[in-house]
Design a protein around this motif. Structure first.
Motif, mmCIF file in Angstrom:
data_model
loop_
_atom_site.group_PDB
_atom_site.id
_atom_site.type_symbol
_atom_site.label_atom_id
_atom_site.label_comp_id
_atom_site.label_asym_id
_atom_site.label_seq_id
_atom_site.Cartn_x
_atom_site.Cartn_y
_atom_site.Cartn_z
ATOM 1 N N ILE A 1 0.687 -1.002 -0.060
ATOM 2 C CA ILE A 1 0.150 -0.223 0.037
ATOM 3 C C ILE A 1 0.835 1.359 -0.045
ATOM 4 C CG2 ILE A 1 -1.756 1.315 1.385
ATOM 5 C CD1 ILE A 1 -2.836 -1.343 2.204
ATOM 6 N N VAL A 2 1.962 1.146 0.731
ATOM 7 C CA VAL A 2 2.437 2.571 1.046
ATOM 8 C C VAL A 2 3.352 3.008 -0.172
ATOM 9 C CG1 VAL A 2 4.792 1.633 1.700
ATOM 10 C CG2 VAL A 2 4.246 3.738 2.565
ATOM 11 N N ARG A 3 3.689 2.279 -1.173
ATOM 12 C CA ARG A 3 4.126 2.795 -2.459
ATOM 13 C C ARG A 3 3.203 3.788 -3.101
ATOM 14 N NH1 ARG A 3 6.987 -1.943 -1.530
ATOM 15 N NH2 ARG A 3 9.111 -1.912 -2.296
ATOM 16 N N VAL A 4 1.864 3.150 -3.083
ATOM 17 C CA VAL A 4 0.959 4.030 -3.926
ATOM 18 C C VAL A 4 0.533 5.205 -3.150
ATOM 19 C CG1 VAL A 4 -1.489 3.752 -4.496
ATOM 20 C CG2 VAL A 4 -0.007 1.697 -4.675
ATOM 21 N N VAL A 5 0.509 5.047 -1.924
ATOM 22 C CA VAL A 5 -0.187 6.480 -1.175
ATOM 23 C C VAL A 5 1.008 7.302 -0.859
ATOM 24 C CG1 VAL A 5 -1.916 5.171 -0.125
ATOM 25 C CG2 VAL A 5 0.285 5.324 1.037
ATOM 26 N N PHE B 1 11.291 8.144 -6.014
ATOM 27 C CA PHE B 1 11.213 7.733 -4.595
ATOM 28 C C PHE B 1 11.456 6.101 -4.510
ATOM 29 C CE2 PHE B 1 7.763 5.908 -1.911
ATOM 30 C CZ PHE B 1 8.119 6.303 -0.601
ATOM 31 N N ARG B 2 12.041 5.576 -3.856
ATOM 32 C CA ARG B 2 12.417 4.212 -3.334
ATOM 33 C C ARG B 2 12.299 3.816 -2.152
ATOM 34 N NH1 ARG B 2 17.301 2.200 -7.540
ATOM 35 N NH2 ARG B 2 16.176 2.307 -9.418
ATOM 36 N N LEU B 3 11.963 2.430 -2.001
ATOM 37 C CA LEU B 3 11.807 1.857 -0.719
ATOM 38 C C LEU B 3 12.728 0.546 -0.984
ATOM 39 C CD1 LEU B 3 8.094 2.005 0.311
ATOM 40 C CD2 LEU B 3 9.811 3.498 1.104
ATOM 41 N N THR B 4 13.467 0.216 0.005
ATOM 42 C CA THR B 4 14.460 -0.818 0.007
ATOM 43 C C THR B 4 13.750 -1.969 0.420
ATOM 44 O OG1 THR B 4 16.350 0.599 0.725
ATOM 45 C CG2 THR B 4 16.742 -1.639 0.757
ATOM 46 N N MET C 1 3.624 7.833 -3.352
ATOM 47 C CA MET C 1 3.586 8.472 -4.286
ATOM 48 C C MET C 1 2.612 9.731 -4.542
ATOM 49 S SD MET C 1 6.530 7.773 -6.064
ATOM 50 C CE MET C 1 5.900 8.495 -7.603
ATOM 51 N N ALA C 2 1.143 9.271 -4.100
ATOM 52 C CA ALA C 2 0.313 10.092 -4.114
ATOM 53 C C ALA C 2 0.485 11.348 -3.298
ATOM 54 C CB ALA C 2 -1.119 9.523 -3.719
ATOM 55 N N ALA C 3 1.034 11.098 -2.011
ATOM 56 C CA ALA C 3 1.239 12.136 -1.219
ATOM 57 C C ALA C 3 2.431 13.056 -1.631
ATOM 58 C CB ALA C 3 1.654 11.651 0.349
ATOM 59 N N ARG C 4 3.414 12.650 -2.223
ATOM 60 C CA ARG C 4 4.543 13.398 -2.848
ATOM 61 C C ARG C 4 3.696 14.300 -3.868
ATOM 62 N NH1 ARG C 4 9.953 12.265 -2.436
ATOM 63 N NH2 ARG C 4 9.990 12.532 -4.610
ATOM 64 N N HIS C 5 3.114 13.837 -4.621
ATOM 65 C CA HIS C 5 2.633 14.438 -5.953
ATOM 66 C C HIS C 5 1.538 15.465 -5.560
ATOM 67 C CE1 HIS C 5 1.098 14.917 -9.960
ATOM 68 N NE2 HIS C 5 -0.168 15.215 -9.473
ATOM 69 N N GLU C 6 0.794 15.375 -4.560
ATOM 70 C CA GLU C 6 -0.076 16.299 -3.955
ATOM 71 C C GLU C 6 0.626 17.411 -3.118
ATOM 72 O OE1 GLU C 6 -3.367 14.719 -1.466
ATOM 73 O OE2 GLU C 6 -3.946 13.244 -3.271
ATOM 74 N N SER C 7 1.945 17.216 -2.516
ATOM 75 C CA SER C 7 2.727 18.090 -2.073
ATOM 76 C C SER C 7 3.477 18.832 -2.832
ATOM 77 C CB SER C 7 3.663 17.361 -0.963
ATOM 78 O OG SER C 7 2.623 16.675 0.028
ATOM 79 N N GLY C 8 3.523 18.609 -4.188
ATOM 80 C CA GLY C 8 4.469 19.355 -5.347
ATOM 81 C C GLY C 8 5.859 18.786 -5.454
ATOM 82 N N LEU C 9 6.068 17.542 -4.822
ATOM 83 C CA LEU C 9 7.391 16.987 -4.873
ATOM 84 C C LEU C 9 7.591 16.312 -6.077
ATOM 85 C CD1 LEU C 9 7.849 15.948 -0.972
ATOM 86 C CD2 LEU C 9 8.454 17.988 -2.346
ATOM 87 N N CYS C 10 8.686 16.214 -6.837
ATOM 88 C CA CYS C 10 8.933 15.192 -7.793
ATOM 89 C C CYS C 10 10.398 14.653 -7.452
ATOM 90 C CB CYS C 10 8.920 16.153 -8.907
ATOM 91 S SG CYS C 10 10.138 17.276 -8.884
ATOM 92 N N GLY C 11 10.648 13.871 -8.530
ATOM 93 C CA GLY C 11 12.016 13.277 -8.476
ATOM 94 C C GLY C 11 11.639 11.689 -8.097
#
Length: 403
Positions: free
Chosen positions: A198-202, A216-219, A204-214
């Motif tokens: 779940i966290v990968r989806v949410v 994003f990876r989880l190990t 990415m959505a949170a970063r996009h809504e916050s205006g962040l780009c670039g």
């Protein structure tokens, strides 16, 4: 006539997908399952029952309330992951009726044969398992087999609970409370496994809504270590509860969870309540594990310290997170939680703080601040969820798609 009935059930929004009826039932039952226990503690009323009120309360929270939430999640997520046909219509209605029958029987457990109570409740869990096993066995579902294994162990734990209740002589040295604690530990493992998806989806959505780009990876290795340590703690807590070794493992498990969420997007992204809900679930998991570790290693804290942070905190917050996130995504809506969910989240945080700290630090105020007030805030949290989500769950998808 039968075909027409089945067709009307399939076309009805409430039976169009598993999350709809079960999320609504879970939210409704969350405070109801507390009433007999709270009533007994406050000496307001007692419900006749052939088992201790705390065991009744624990069963209904973990196998009633959480059981409904788990059913709604699995009956929705597993078909989505695997592409397998979901359970809808009459089959879904049958599962709902079995769950309801289990709740009624447990409320009347003093007036009906205990074996019947156990059999009907276990039937629901077995029926749920049978409903999702084919999807886990499909080509698209094999990657998620670990969650299926977790569900199977959950059913086994429920069966062990009934053994400890009906035939305690067959389980010497293990009480119903021990079984309930082990079930909470299992749910922590299942939360960790689910969050990986779940966290990968949410995030990415949170970063996009916050205006962040670039990027994003989880190990993956960090995620696996966090899950492994929870499994190790769950096993140690079964075979050596209260032992110093279990205490050290609990502390190591807490550290592994902290390491895992260190990669999650922080800062502005945490202003998104759907990501904050998942993060708070992990925070409570870490707090609970640390308290359990300290309890096992020292004699400074009571034996139950940390258990409410794990159950009401980690599990309760994770359930609310899943109910909120899936309730939007699978009704065709963007991840914009209703504003009342902020209040629900705050109420849930207050609930867990009171349940965790009051019995430990201010036992003289236990009944008021450790029982009555947490119940009020817990009731408020799930009442607000119903207010914010009942229309979504009872109406057709916003995007016009089936489900």
């Amino acid at each position: 006539m039968q075909m027409n009935t089945e067709s009307s059930l399939v076309s009805s929004p409430i039976f169009a997908y598993g999350f709809r009826p079960f999320f609504l039932l879970a939210a409704i039952y969350a405070p109801l399952a507390l009433l007999p226990w709270v009533g007994a503690l406050l000496q307001l009323f007692t419900l006749p029952m052939p088992l201790p009120p705390i065991a009744w309360h624990g069963h209904e929270m973990l196998f009633g309330f959480v059981g409904a939430a788990l059913a709604g999640f699995l009956l929705t997520a597993v078909p989505s992951w695997s592409g397998y046909e979901p359970v809808t219509g009459g089959r879904l209605l049958a599962l709902v009726l079995i769950w309801l029958a289990g709740r009624v029987l447990f409320w009347l457990c003093a007036a009906v044969p205990p074996v019947l109570v156990a059999a009907v409740n276990l039937l629901f869990s077995l029926a749920l398992l049978a409903s999702v096993v084919p999807a886990f066995c499909s080509e698209g579902g094999r990657a998620h087999t670990s969650i299926g294994v977790g569900l199977a162990v959950y059913v086994v734990m429920q069966g062990i609970f009934y053994l400890s209740w009906l035939w305690p002589e067959r389980l010497p040295g293990m009480t119903s409370i021990d079984v309930l604690n082990s079930t909470v530990n299992l749910l922590l493992v299942m939360i960790a496994l689910t969050v990986s998806r779940i966290v990968r989806v949410v995030a990415m959505a949170a970063r996009h809504e916050s205006g962040l780009c670039g990027p994003f990876r989880l190990t993956v290795a960090r995620e696996r270590l966090a899950v492994f340590m929870l499994v190790l703690f769950a096993i140690a807590d079964v075979f050596a509860p209260g032992h110093a070794v279990t205490g050290w493992i609990a502390l190591a498990a807490a550290a592994a969870q902290a390491d895992r969420i260190s990669e999650w997007p922080w800062g502005r992204s945490m202003k998104r309540p759907y990501l904050l809900l998942l993060t708070l679930s992990y925070v409570w998991m870490m707090v609970g594990l640390v308290l359990v570790g300290i309890t096992d290693l020292t004699a400074l804290l009571p034996g139950y310290t940390g258990r409410h942070a794990l159950s009401a905190g980690a599990v309760g917050t994770a359930v609310l997170a899943v109910l909120c996130i899936a309730g939007l995504r699978h009704t065709g809506r963007p991840l914009r939680l209703p504003r009342v969910i902020w209040i629900a989240l705050a109420a849930l945080v207050v609930t867990v703080i009171l349940r965790t700290l009051v019995p430990m630090l201010w036992p003289e105020y236990y009944l008021l601040a450790g029982v009555a007030l947490p119940f009020v805030f817990w009731l408020l949290a799930y009442l607000l969820y119903i207010v914010g989500y009942n229309h979504y769950l009872l109406s057709v998808r916003a995007d016009g798609k089936p489900g």
